[in-house]
Scaffold this motif. Structure first.
Motif, PDB file in Angstrom:
ATOM      1  N   LEU A 131      68.802 -20.360  56.696  1.00  0.00           N
ATOM      2  CA  LEU A 131      69.524 -20.860  55.531  1.00  0.00           C
ATOM      3  C   LEU A 131      69.419 -19.942  54.316  1.00  0.00           C
ATOM      4  O   LEU A 131      70.410 -19.676  53.641  1.00  0.00           O
ATOM      5  CB  LEU A 131      69.005 -22.251  55.160  1.00  0.00           C
ATOM      6  N   GLU A 132      68.207 -19.433  54.055  1.00  0.00           N
ATOM      7  CA  GLU A 132      68.055 -18.638  52.824  1.00  0.00           C
ATOM      8  C   GLU A 132      68.854 -17.345  52.882  1.00  0.00           C
ATOM      9  O   GLU A 132      69.360 -16.868  51.872  1.00  0.00           O
ATOM     10  CB  GLU A 132      66.580 -18.383  52.480  1.00  0.00           C
ATOM     11  N   ARG A 133      69.007 -16.790  54.082  1.00  0.00           N
ATOM     12  CA  ARG A 133      69.834 -15.585  54.173  1.00  0.00           C
ATOM     13  C   ARG A 133      71.319 -15.911  54.120  1.00  0.00           C
ATOM     14  O   ARG A 133      72.097 -15.147  53.558  1.00  0.00           O
ATOM     15  CB  ARG A 133      69.482 -14.787  55.428  1.00  0.00           C
ATOM     16  N   LEU A 152      77.535 -25.855  52.601  1.00  0.00           N
ATOM     17  CA  LEU A 152      76.516 -26.377  53.517  1.00  0.00           C
ATOM     18  C   LEU A 152      76.101 -27.798  53.131  1.00  0.00           C
ATOM     19  O   LEU A 152      75.931 -28.663  53.995  1.00  0.00           O
ATOM     20  CB  LEU A 152      75.295 -25.454  53.541  1.00  0.00           C
ATOM     21  N   LEU A 153      75.958 -28.038  51.830  1.00  0.00           N
ATOM     22  CA  LEU A 153      75.568 -29.380  51.377  1.00  0.00           C
ATOM     23  C   LEU A 153      76.563 -30.419  51.875  1.00  0.00           C
ATOM     24  O   LEU A 153      76.191 -31.486  52.359  1.00  0.00           O
ATOM     25  CB  LEU A 153      75.501 -29.426  49.841  1.00  0.00           C
ATOM     26  N   VAL A 154      77.834 -30.084  51.766  1.00  0.00           N
ATOM     27  CA  VAL A 154      78.876 -31.031  52.186  1.00  0.00           C
ATOM     28  C   VAL A 154      78.896 -31.166  53.707  1.00  0.00           C
ATOM     29  O   VAL A 154      78.851 -32.268  54.245  1.00  0.00           O
ATOM     30  CB  VAL A 154      80.262 -30.590  51.661  1.00  0.00           C
ATOM     31  N   THR A 181      67.247 -25.956  45.793  1.00  0.00           N
ATOM     32  CA  THR A 181      68.707 -25.990  45.853  1.00  0.00           C
ATOM     33  C   THR A 181      69.241 -27.365  46.260  1.00  0.00           C
ATOM     34  O   THR A 181      70.445 -27.579  46.301  1.00  0.00           O
ATOM     35  CB  THR A 181      69.229 -24.966  46.877  1.00  0.00           C
ATOM     36  N   GLY A 182      68.339 -28.278  46.586  1.00  0.00           N
ATOM     37  CA  GLY A 182      68.780 -29.620  46.977  1.00  0.00           C
ATOM     38  C   GLY A 182      69.156 -29.720  48.446  1.00  0.00           C
ATOM     39  O   GLY A 182      69.548 -30.778  48.931  1.00  0.00           O
ATOM     40  N   LEU A 183      69.028 -28.606  49.164  1.00  0.00           N
ATOM     41  CA  LEU A 183      69.432 -28.616  50.578  1.00  0.00           C
ATOM     42  C   LEU A 183      68.501 -29.464  51.441  1.00  0.00           C
ATOM     43  O   LEU A 183      68.931 -30.067  52.420  1.00  0.00           O
ATOM     44  CB  LEU A 183      69.460 -27.182  51.116  1.00  0.00           C
TER      45      LEU A 183
END
Ligand code: ATP
Ligand code: MG
Length: 276
Positions: A131-133, A152-154, A181-183
């Motif tokens: 995810l971070e990349r 991604l959040l959606v 980031t709230g992920l």
């Protein structure tokens, strides 16, 4: 309701995508999984339960799980193994490696397309790797792609259309970034993938890959590390902890294999160099 014919049609429909992703998946798990710690089995078992949940529960058409742990601890391989074992008709890996050189909007388009494709299949698994990349996270600033983050959040939280079921398995070695980031909030569950942290696990790996021609040599190498103060077992608090990801260990082992002289010394030297 999905009947058998719909299901078979859907299989046909998505088959080409499956063929491609199967290769990708097989590539990341080509070295296999070594069961150096009971936790490895627990993770695979939990993964299997999530797969079953998606397959059978009518209430949860979407399940998302985050695999997190230190660099090289085996997150991608475990995520891909769980996906592969599901035998779902649609299995796809979203990986930063396959998006090198993509602009932000190209990434968003590619990610959207994979989720949209998954909605054509009754049962799908999407592995969202690293995810971070994907977010192009940079600690300085900090900076990241907000467009990719919002996408991604959606998508990770969105229920697939009626009659479709989806398992999302994501990986990350920077768990705190996901909180920032709230992920992290979008995931239903989290599983921690640990590094190799004791000599019992290390010896198991050494035996499995047959680096040494005799158990005698292998024992000698382990004894050297014991003498250097590394903990033999998890509970051994007085000794120093080994801390190495399976990925790095396997590559050190392959290097050691190239030069069979003094394998034990060189391997222990390298492990000691990693610090305690
Ligand atoms: P990174 O942090 O760089 O993304 P990672 O945590 O995703 O690394 P992998 O890329 O999955 O790590 O590398 C793990 C390697 O170790 C793979 O080649 C895999 O086949 C092998 N392996 C052997 N045993 C295990 C295990 N128990 N769990 C995971 N991977 C294993
Ligand atoms: Mg990885």
């Amino acid at each position: 309701r999905v009947n058998r014919r719909d299901f078979m049609n859907a299989l046909e429909e998505v088959h080409p995508a499956f063929g491609v992703s199967e290769e990708e998946l097989l590539q990341v798990i080509q070295n296999g999984i070594i069961h150096f710690n009971p936790i490895v089995d627990e993770i695979l078992r939990s993964g299997q339960l999530f797969v079953e949940q998606v397959r059978t529960s009518t209430r949860t058409p979407l399940v998302s799980v985050l695999l997190h742990g230190p660099a090289g601890s085996g997150k991608t391989a475990l995520g891909a193994s769980i996906a592969q074992a599901s035998q779902f008709p649609f299995i796809k890996l979203i990986s930063p490696d396959s998006m090198v050189g993509f602009s932000e909007s190209q990434k968003v388009t590619a990610i959207n397309k994979i989720f949209a494709d998954s909605y054509k299949s009754p049962l799908s698994v999407i592995v969202v790797d690293n995810l971070e990349r994907l977010l192009e996270w940079t600690p300085i600033g900090p900076r990241f792609s907000n467009a990719v983050l919002q996408t991604l959040l959606v998508l990770i939280a969105r229920r697939p259309p009626k009659g479709r079921r989806l398992l999302v398995i994501a990986t990350s070695s920077l768990r705190p970034v996901l909180t920032e980031t709230g992920l992290s909030e979008v995931f239903d569950s989290e599983l921690r993938v640990p590094p190799i942290s004791n000599l019992v696990s290390l010896e198991y790996v050494l035996q499995e890959v047959e680096l040494f021609s005799s158990s005698h040599e292998r024992r000698d190498a382990i004894r050297m590390l014991e003498d250097a103060g590394f903990a033999s077992t998890e509970g051994d608090e007085a000794s120093g902890r080994l801390h190495i990801g399976i990925k790095k260990l396997l590559s050190m082992i392959e290097m050691a294999r190239q030069e069979p002289d003094n394998v034990a010394q060189r391997l222990t030297g390298a492990l000691m160099g990693l610090g305690m």
